[in-house]
Scaffold this active site. Structure first.
Site, PDB file in Angstrom:
ATOM      1  N   ASN A   1      51.228  33.466  49.733  1.00 35.54           N
ATOM      2  CA  ASN A   1      50.259  33.597  48.634  1.00 35.54           C
ATOM      3  C   ASN A   1      50.612  34.728  47.653  1.00 35.54           C
ATOM      4  O   ASN A   1      49.890  34.973  46.700  1.00 35.54           O
ATOM      5  CB  ASN A   1      48.828  33.769  49.177  1.00 35.54           C
ATOM      6  CG  ASN A   1      48.646  35.055  49.960  1.00 35.54           C
ATOM      7  OD1 ASN A   1      49.259  36.074  49.670  1.00 35.54           O
ATOM      8  ND2 ASN A   1      47.803  35.006  50.977  1.00 35.54           N
TER       9      ASN A   1
ATOM     10  N   LYS B   1      58.778  43.696  51.655  1.00 39.27           N
ATOM     11  CA  LYS B   1      58.747  43.543  50.192  1.00 39.27           C
ATOM     12  C   LYS B   1      59.718  44.492  49.499  1.00 39.27           C
ATOM     13  O   LYS B   1      60.341  44.129  48.504  1.00 39.27           O
ATOM     14  CB  LYS B   1      57.336  43.819  49.669  1.00 39.27           C
ATOM     15  CG  LYS B   1      56.357  42.713  49.934  1.00 39.27           C
ATOM     16  CD  LYS B   1      55.051  43.035  49.220  1.00 39.27           C
ATOM     17  CE  LYS B   1      54.021  41.988  49.518  1.00 39.27           C
ATOM     18  NZ  LYS B   1      52.754  42.263  48.820  1.00 39.27           N
TER      19      LYS B   1
ATOM     20  N   HIS C   1      52.983  33.471  43.649  1.00 46.67           N
ATOM     21  CA  HIS C   1      52.551  33.027  42.309  1.00 46.67           C
ATOM     22  C   HIS C   1      52.619  34.152  41.286  1.00 46.67           C
ATOM     23  O   HIS C   1      52.564  33.920  40.086  1.00 46.67           O
ATOM     24  CB  HIS C   1      51.123  32.451  42.364  1.00 46.67           C
ATOM     25  CG  HIS C   1      50.055  33.492  42.294  1.00 46.67           C
ATOM     26  ND1 HIS C   1      49.188  33.606  41.235  1.00 46.67           N
ATOM     27  CD2 HIS C   1      49.742  34.480  43.135  1.00 46.67           C
ATOM     28  CE1 HIS C   1      48.376  34.623  41.439  1.00 46.67           C
ATOM     29  NE2 HIS C   1      48.690  35.159  42.589  1.00 46.67           N
TER      30      HIS C   1
ATOM     31  N   CYS D   1      31.142  32.453  55.841  1.00 43.51           N
ATOM     32  CA  CYS D   1      31.834  32.829  54.604  1.00 43.51           C
ATOM     33  C   CYS D   1      33.335  32.748  54.869  1.00 43.51           C
ATOM     34  O   CYS D   1      33.766  32.094  55.814  1.00 43.51           O
ATOM     35  CB  CYS D   1      31.410  34.223  54.145  1.00 43.51           C
ATOM     36  SG  CYS D   1      31.931  35.520  55.261  1.00 43.51           S
TER      37      CYS D   1
ATOM     38  N   GLY E   1      52.455  42.443  42.604  1.00 49.10           N
ATOM     39  CA  GLY E   1      52.314  41.817  41.295  1.00 49.10           C
ATOM     40  C   GLY E   1      52.734  42.700  40.131  1.00 49.10           C
ATOM     41  O   GLY E   1      53.268  42.214  39.132  1.00 49.10           O
TER      42      GLY E   1
ATOM     43  N   CYS F   1      42.615  41.722  44.520  1.00 50.72           N
ATOM     44  CA  CYS F   1      43.082  40.386  44.114  1.00 50.72           C
ATOM     45  C   CYS F   1      42.788  39.344  45.180  1.00 50.72           C
ATOM     46  O   CYS F   1      42.531  38.182  44.893  1.00 50.72           O
ATOM     47  CB  CYS F   1      44.585  40.396  43.861  1.00 50.72           C
ATOM     48  SG  CYS F   1      45.036  41.387  42.452  1.00 50.72           S
TER      49      CYS F   1
ATOM     50  N   ASP G   1      47.195  48.752  44.860  1.00 47.35           N
ATOM     51  CA  ASP G   1      45.979  47.973  44.666  1.00 47.35           C
ATOM     52  C   ASP G   1      44.783  48.568  45.400  1.00 47.35           C
ATOM     53  O   ASP G   1      43.847  47.854  45.696  1.00 47.35           O
ATOM     54  CB  ASP G   1      46.220  46.538  45.170  1.00 47.35           C
ATOM     55  CG  ASP G   1      46.674  46.526  46.626  1.00 47.35           C
ATOM     56  OD1 ASP G   1      46.894  47.615  47.194  1.00 47.35           O
ATOM     57  OD2 ASP G   1      46.793  45.432  47.196  1.00 47.35           O
ATOM     58  N   ASN G   2      44.828  49.849  45.727  1.00 46.63           N
ATOM     59  CA  ASN G   2      43.656  50.397  46.413  1.00 46.63           C
ATOM     60  C   ASN G   2      43.375  51.828  45.939  1.00 46.63           C
ATOM     61  O   ASN G   2      44.273  52.554  45.513  1.00 46.63           O
ATOM     62  CB  ASN G   2      43.822  50.339  47.936  1.00 46.63           C
ATOM     63  CG  ASN G   2      45.021  51.150  48.400  1.00 46.63           C
ATOM     64  OD1 ASN G   2      44.920  52.367  48.525  1.00 46.63           O
ATOM     65  ND2 ASN G   2      46.150  50.490  48.597  1.00 46.63           N
TER      66      ASN G   2
END
Ligand SMILES: Nc1ncnc2c1ncn2[C@@H]1O[C@H](COP(=O)(O)OP(=O)(O)OP(=O)(O)O)[C@@H](O)[C@H]1O
Ligand SMILES: [Zn+2]
Length: 452
Positions: free
Chosen positions: A124, A141, A127, A407, A96, A243, A185-186
């Site tokens: 996913n 990627k 977006h 869950c 992102g 995210c 992201d970590n």
């Protein structure tokens, strides 16, 4: 020539024009040859750190035409452009944040872009990870971003790395670049990148985005702090949300990724004041940007201080107690006899064995998908007196002491069992969780259930 007839003059003019055209073509071919030699030189992995020093050379016609709208900015100008085109930027994470950062840096004419990501494109991602496409689901990627960037500006040198940035490779890769962008992201990778940039002496443009909020700062630049100066100890793993669990509106990383590109351009060209020792906070819901001042570099910082104790890269997963990926790792908190597989739970439903199914996700998640006949009590509400009252009432109306918790992936449901065991201890209930949650149910029992 004075006595030449009009016809003769026209003939001469044509001849000269044709000669000019030939020369023009030869010149273009020459320029292509030079570019090809340069490209070969730079693509040689042993030469990745060599970018021809364009500071001294005038911009060529193509560059002037292409970048004219930024060249006429007095503070940037041809000098800024030359500096940018001799700068290499490493983008860690092609998600992102990495997508918008990469495309704006390439559009502006950065010299070389390194693109690191170990992961492949998923539906996913689309977006917000706007350089990937539907046709590239499953593609690496780093490669996907390189393809999109190449289509916009074929003159930027691209180096995709389809690997995870680890302690083994970080210093080698970073040494080949001038500026590093943290688009991951970590937490483990944030510490790794921080330490590698301090040890390798590179500025680190760090961005993050979650839900409706984003943050941006530049670490280890001009006496400003590094990430460790501000966060000497990692946060407890259970307090960190990504995210995938917390959600994110795509435009938010879009904004922050663009701003990361901007900071890199400023650092490369000497434009303006970099966001060192300052933290920019973006609130999408309020539509506000705020900048807060940060402390300076800490003299006793473990990595950038006066007597550092961290002088080489360490094991960051161990240091943070968390993985350097956000790939879901199932945790095992309960004994085996307190857990059922989705197959076993399917039998319970088929035999219509009386039981209570509690879905402990947020209500918004039940709007996406849910099993019939469940009641919804989010994990955080489970211990509250009114929740207990609802459960007690349901148990007596169904005439059962059997409870199953479910869950999304089977982690929170285990916490729910532990919570209920203590709050319902006097009721003699049998409380179990469903292994792998609704994701396992969709994969193994009911493929019509959407997976998110
Ligand atoms: N150590 C690392 N080395 C290389 N790439 C990394 C590393 N850590 C994280 N990344 C990459 O950084 C990117 C971060 O992107 P983003 O935050 O948009 O999330 P995502 O992991 O693609 O998606 P989601 O969290 O929704 O599953 C990911 O593509 C991830 O693979
Ligand atoms: Zn520090």
């Amino acid at each position: 020539m004075e006595n030449w007839s009009r016809e003769r003059l026209i003939e001469e003019l044509k001849k000269k024009e044709s000669e000019n055209q030939d020369l023009q073509q030869k010149l273009e071919k020459r320029e292509e040859d030079v570019q090809a030699i340069l490209a070969k030189l730079i693509q040689d992995p042993t030469n990745h750190h060599i970018i021809p020093d364009k500071h001294q050379h005038p911009l060529n016609h193509r560059e002037v035409a292409r970048y004219s709208r930024q060249l006429i900015l007095p503070e940037f100008g041809p000098e800024g452009q030359r500096k940018l085109s001799s700068t290499s930027v490493l983008i860690v994470g092609c998600g992102g944040l990495g997508c918008p950062a990469a495309i704006y840096l390439a559009a502006a004419g950065v010299g070389r872009l390194g693109l690191i990501d170990y992961d492949t494109v998923e539906l996913n991602n689309l977006h917000r990870q706007i350089l990937h496409t539907e046709g590239r689901v499953g593609v690496a990627k780093a490669v996907s971003v390189a393809l999109s960037v190449k289509a916009l500006n074929s003159h930027v040198e691209l180096v995709p790395y389809e690997v995870a940035l680890t302690s083994q490779v970080a210093l080698i890769i970073i040494s080949k670049y001038d500026i590093v962008l943290d688009c991951t992201d970590n937490v483990a990778t944030r510490y790794l990148l921080n330490d590698a940039c301090v040890l390798g002496n590179k500025p680190l443009v760090s961005g993050s985005a979650l839900r409706y909020e984003g943050q941006l700062t530049v670490y280890h630049h001009n006496g400003g702090p590094c990430f460790r100066c501000l966060h000497p100890k990692p946060p407890p793993p259970e307090t960190v949300t990504n995210c995938s669990d917390g959600g994110v509106l795509g435009v938010v990383p879009g904004m922050i990724g663009c701003l990361q590109a901007l900071e890199a351009i400023k650092l490369a060209s000497g434009l303006g004041t970099p966001l060192s020792q300052k933290l920019l906070l973006f609130d999408a819901l309020q539509g506000t940007f705020r900048t807060v001042k940060l402390r300076g570099g800490k003299s006793d910082c473990e990595v950038c201080g006066e007597t550092p104790t961290i002088t080489k890269l360490i094991d960051y997963e161990q240091f943070c107690g968390a993985a350097a990926t956000d790939k879901e790792k199932g945790v095992q908190l309960l004994e085996a006899d307190k857990r059922v597989t989705v197959k076993e739970y399917q039998d319970v439903r088929m035999k219509e064995t009386p039981h209570l199914l509690i879905d402990v996700r947020l209500p918004v998640e039940l709007e996406i998908c849910a099993l019939t006949n469940c009641i919804n009590i989010p994990l955080k509400q489970l211990g509250k007196p009114n929740s207990i009252a609802v459960i007690e009432e349901k148990l007596s109306s169904v005439r059962t002491k059997s409870i199953y918790c479910v869950c999304r992936r089977g982690n929170d449901s285990q916490l729910a069992v532990k919570q209920l065991e203590s709050t319902l201890s006097e009721h003699g209930c049998q409380i179990k969780d469903i292994i792998g949650g609704l994701t396992a149910w969709a994969n193994k029992i009911d493929p019509t259930l959407p997976v998110y």
